[in-house]
Design an enzyme around this catalytic site. Structure first.
Site, short mmCIF file in Angstrom:
data_model
loop_
_atom_site.label_atom_id
_atom_site.label_comp_id
_atom_site.label_asym_id
_atom_site.label_seq_id
_atom_site.Cartn_x
_atom_site.Cartn_y
_atom_site.Cartn_z
N HIS A 143 -16.60 -8.83 10.96
CA HIS A 143 -16.28 -10.21 11.34
C HIS A 143 -15.17 -10.76 10.47
O HIS A 143 -15.26 -10.68 9.25
CB HIS A 143 -17.53 -11.10 11.23
CG HIS A 143 -18.66 -10.59 12.07
ND1 HIS A 143 -19.47 -9.57 11.67
CD2 HIS A 143 -19.07 -10.95 13.31
CE1 HIS A 143 -20.35 -9.30 12.63
NE2 HIS A 143 -20.13 -10.15 13.63
N LYS A 170 -18.22 -2.97 17.10
CA LYS A 170 -18.11 -4.42 17.32
C LYS A 170 -17.16 -5.01 16.28
O LYS A 170 -17.32 -4.75 15.08
CB LYS A 170 -19.48 -5.11 17.19
CG LYS A 170 -19.34 -6.62 17.34
CD LYS A 170 -20.61 -7.41 17.09
CE LYS A 170 -20.27 -8.89 17.07
NZ LYS A 170 -21.36 -9.73 16.59
N SER A 265 -11.09 -29.96 31.55
CA SER A 265 -10.55 -29.80 32.90
C SER A 265 -11.60 -29.27 33.87
O SER A 265 -12.32 -28.32 33.56
CB SER A 265 -9.36 -28.84 32.89
OG SER A 265 -9.00 -28.55 34.23
N LYS A 314 4.08 -29.76 30.48
CA LYS A 314 4.77 -29.67 31.77
C LYS A 314 6.28 -29.46 31.63
O LYS A 314 6.89 -28.77 32.44
CB LYS A 314 4.48 -30.92 32.61
CG LYS A 314 3.01 -31.01 33.04
CD LYS A 314 2.74 -32.21 33.95
CE LYS A 314 1.26 -32.33 34.21
NZ LYS A 314 0.91 -33.40 35.13
N ASP A 351 1.99 -32.12 41.71
CA ASP A 351 1.48 -33.48 41.46
C ASP A 351 2.07 -34.42 42.49
O ASP A 351 1.40 -35.27 43.06
CB ASP A 351 1.94 -33.99 40.09
CG ASP A 351 1.03 -33.49 38.97
OD1 ASP A 351 -0.08 -33.05 39.27
OD2 ASP A 351 1.45 -33.55 37.80
N MET A 451 -8.67 -45.49 32.22
CA MET A 451 -9.34 -44.18 32.16
C MET A 451 -10.54 -44.25 31.22
O MET A 451 -10.51 -44.97 30.23
CB MET A 451 -8.33 -43.14 31.67
CG MET A 451 -8.84 -41.73 31.74
SD MET A 451 -7.47 -40.56 31.62
CE MET A 451 -7.41 -40.30 29.88
P1 NAP Z 1 2.50 -39.32 30.05
O1 NAP Z 1 3.65 -38.48 30.44
O2 NAP Z 1 2.01 -39.29 28.66
O3 NAP Z 1 2.89 -40.86 30.44
C1 NAP Z 1 2.10 -41.93 30.11
C2 NAP Z 1 2.66 -43.23 30.69
O4 NAP Z 1 1.62 -44.19 30.55
C3 NAP Z 1 3.88 -43.79 29.97
O5 NAP Z 1 4.69 -44.45 30.92
C4 NAP Z 1 3.26 -44.78 28.98
O6 NAP Z 1 4.10 -45.87 28.68
C5 NAP Z 1 2.10 -45.30 29.78
N1 NAP Z 1 0.99 -45.78 28.97
C6 NAP Z 1 0.12 -45.02 28.27
N2 NAP Z 1 -0.79 -45.81 27.66
C7 NAP Z 1 -0.49 -47.08 27.99
C8 NAP Z 1 -1.05 -48.34 27.67
N3 NAP Z 1 -2.12 -48.44 26.90
N4 NAP Z 1 -0.48 -49.44 28.18
C9 NAP Z 1 0.60 -49.36 28.97
N5 NAP Z 1 1.20 -48.21 29.31
C10 NAP Z 1 0.66 -47.07 28.82
O7 NAP Z 1 1.24 -38.97 30.94
P2 NAP Z 1 1.18 -38.43 32.46
O8 NAP Z 1 1.19 -36.95 32.47
O9 NAP Z 1 2.21 -39.13 33.27
O10 NAP Z 1 -0.28 -38.88 32.89
C11 NAP Z 1 -0.59 -40.24 33.06
C12 NAP Z 1 -1.93 -40.42 33.74
O11 NAP Z 1 -1.92 -39.79 35.02
C13 NAP Z 1 -3.10 -39.80 32.99
O12 NAP Z 1 -4.19 -40.68 33.06
C14 NAP Z 1 -3.41 -38.54 33.77
O13 NAP Z 1 -4.78 -38.18 33.66
C15 NAP Z 1 -3.07 -38.97 35.17
N6 NAP Z 1 -2.77 -37.82 36.04
C16 NAP Z 1 -3.58 -37.62 37.11
C17 NAP Z 1 -3.35 -36.57 37.96
C18 NAP Z 1 -4.27 -36.36 39.14
O14 NAP Z 1 -4.25 -35.28 39.73
N7 NAP Z 1 -5.02 -37.37 39.52
C19 NAP Z 1 -2.28 -35.69 37.73
C20 NAP Z 1 -1.44 -35.94 36.63
C21 NAP Z 1 -1.69 -37.02 35.79
P3 NAP Z 1 5.21 -45.81 27.49
O15 NAP Z 1 6.42 -45.16 28.09
O16 NAP Z 1 5.42 -47.24 27.13
O17 NAP Z 1 4.59 -44.99 26.39
#
Ligand code: NAP
Length: 528
Positions: A143, A170, A265, A314, A351, A451
């Site tokens: 180990h 092992k 996930s 991404k 997406d 969320m």
């Molecule tokens: P990201 O690239 O980190 O972008 C986050 C965005 O949210 C930015 O515009 C940020 O603003 C804003 N933000 C974060 N916290 C905030 C707050 N407290 N107040 C105001 N604005 C805030 O993330 P992402 O990949 O786009 O994902 C964003 C959300 O989409 C997540 O909740 C994720 O789970 C969801 N999502 C869902 C799916 C689905 O299949 N349903 C797929 C992809 C993503 P600033 O620019 O000011 O920082």
């Protein structure tokens, strides 16, 4: 280093109750008393384990002769006795002679396997004087709780274990990076002697699940989540029901979600259930990745066939692709990477497809299915909250469908930047409540506001929602966010992040398998 154990695609039967490999699931049992140990043996059998590892070093009171005899007699499964000393990560603090005597007794009384550490193997062999009961298989183990050594060192370790007289080799190492596992697979697949090779920690999870694919003798599965004998162990339930362990074969194709963090996930559940129901010979894993280029360089064989990509990888994944779909290129992010038959990586962004098609379906519902020609999004004012990965995808998607796009973001400069890219307007998030230029707009929240666990937060006041005919939220935990609840109360059609998730998953499934996605099954799994 490239890992290249390759194979072709193959379909199989439904898999219900079927076993397609010889690999065993071993439940490590850790209890204070013999009675508790016996209870755990029965639990292990009912959960689907093939063999139990009885960790003698965990017993608080232990009378070797009578206790070992009882445990062997009543155990409903084959046994493996381990009496792990503190110096190898166990609990036993006594002298070696007593430890060897207990293990020898287990062999004489009918244990199916015993485990002895490589560091003690020579001494133990001398202690036995060659009197090894024929039935019992001796596992010689090593180990490493700090790292996974280079391949040459692992090869030397295995040679030393074999030379020490192991019936079964092992070794367990620790994953500092997911690519460490590739070296262990290389050793496993070439071993001439039955071998158990595990990489500990969340980054090593793949080594535990893919054990049948690479010819491992057994994997360890805990009885309950968190009750593990080594870091990163999945439960028996997860091995059997989430990852379809019994169905894995050498030519099983590997898929997975690349992210950090990633253990939350639900994608593995979705894809593995679907693979099983249609008899597709694939497995979909959680892949905790730190360095995306290194990951793709290491797992470059055709066996590693398709990947979903999530936060924060991404953009990095896009840069690793040989070819990228034009929309994904514009968005600057891929969430799906597929290995083509020529080995090249193709990246795309589902997406955008998932979200936009769900929103179009929602609008069609409002219009009783009639669209005239073109998308129901054409000419609508489409307000995107957020300018991150999901925001970009929604903004590009809406623009492509002919909508007028407006970006509202906490950081105005990022809103402006995205708006300039897609040819739209920009606002700061603070201005959104008073932005009411027309009725019948569409709103898409792509931030994580609302969320879990901050379920009481919302990006816009309820009063302002009256001007929107459809509100979409990318957040999918919870399914109905405060934003969606208030939008519905204000009379808007709502589209959930679950709809988006399912939509992007259909698209990925079809790209991964070449088969139509089982849409009803996906919906049912997500409803649960
Ligand atoms: P990201 O690239 O980190 O972008 C986050 C965005 O949210 C930015 O515009 C940020 O603003 C804003 N933000 C974060 N916290 C905030 C707050 N407290 N107040 C105001 N604005 C805030 O993330 P992402 O990949 O786009 O994902 C964003 C959300 O989409 C997540 O909740 C994720 O789970 C969801 N999502 C869902 C799916 C689905 O299949 N349903 C797929 C992809 C993503 P600033 O620019 O000011 O920082």
């Amino acid at each position: 280093m490239e890992f290249a154990v390759e194979s072709g695609l193959k379909t199989m039967g439904s898999g219900e109750g079927i076993r397609r490999n010889q690999a065993l699931i071993c439940a490590p049992l850790m209890a204070d008393t013999v009675d508790q140990m016996v209870d755990l043996m029965h639990k292990a059998k009912s959960k689907g384990a093939d063999i139990v590892e009885i960790r003698l070093d965990h017993l608080k009171i232990f009378n070797p002769r009578s206790d070992i005899e009882i445990m062997i007699k009543v155990c409903p499964l084959p046994t493996l006795f381990t009496y792990r000393p503190i110096w190898e990560g166990g609990q036993y603090a006594g002298d070696e002679k007593s430890r060897f005597e207990a293990l020898q007794l287990a062999m004489e009384l009918g244990a199916d396997h015993i485990d002895i550490e490589l560091k003690a193997a020579h001494e133990f062999n001398n202690f036995l004087h060659g009197n090894k009961p024929g039935k019992c298989k001796v596992i010689i183990s090593s180990h490493n709780y700090a790292s996974t050594p280079p391949i040459e060192d692992l090869g030397n370790l295995v040679a030393r274990i074999q030379a020490a007289g192991a019936d079964i080799i092992k070794f367990a190492t620790t994953a500092l990076d997911i690519t460490d596992v590739a070296r262990v697979f290389q050793i496993t697949v070439h071993s001439q002697v039955p071998i158990i090779a595990m990489v500990m920690g969340e980054r090593g999870l793949m080594s535990r699940i893919l054990c049948p694919k690479f010819g491992g003798y057994l994997t360890f599965g805990s009885l309950e989540a968190g009750q593990v004998s080594a870091p990163g162990q999945p439960t028996i339930e997860e091995l059997v029901n989430l990852y379809n362990f019994r169905l894995l074969e050498p030519d099983t194709k590997v898929f997975g979600i690349i992210g950090n963090p990633v253990s939350h996930s639900k994608s593995p559940k979705l894809y593995n259930e679907a693979f099983k129901s249609v008899g597709f010979n694939g497995v979909y894993l959680h892949l905790l990745v730190d360095d995306v280029p290194k990951f793709f360089r290491t797992y470059s064989s055709m066996d590693f066939t398709g990947f979903s990509v999530t936060i924060p990888h991404k953009e990095a994944a896009l840069a690793c692709c040989d070819e990228v779909d034009p929309v994904a290129k514009s968005i600057g992010a891929v969430n799906c990477v597929v290995r083509r038959p020529d080995g090249k990586l193709f990246g795309c962004n589902t997406d955008y497809v998932g979200a936009i098609s769900s929103i179009e379906d929602g609008l069609l519902g409002l219009q009783n299915g009639s669209t005239g020609t073109g998308s129901p999004l054409a000419r609508k004012l489409f307000v995107v909250i957020g300018a991150g990965g999901a925001g970009k995808a929604l903004a590009y998607g809406a623009k492509e469908k002919g909508a007028r796009v407006l970006i509202a973001n906490r950081t105005y400069d990022r809103a402006r930047e995205l708006a300039d890219l897609v040819g739209g307007q920009a606002l700061s998030l603070a201005e959104l409540d008073n932005f009411r230029p027309e009725k019948g707009m569409i709103l898409a929240n792509t931030t994580s506001i609302g969320m879990h666990p901050k379920v009481n937060e919302t990006p816009i006041s309820k009063e302002a929602l009256a001007n929107y005919m459809l509100v979409f939220d990318a957040v999918y935990t919870p399914k109905i966010t405060r934003l969606l609840r208030e939008a519905a109360e204000s009379g808007a059609q709502i589209v959930t992040g679950v709809d988006m998730f399912i939509g992007q998953a259909y698209e990925q499934y079809e790209r991964f398998t070449g088969l139509p996605a089982p849409k009803e099954q996906f919906k049912k799994i997500m409803e649960n």
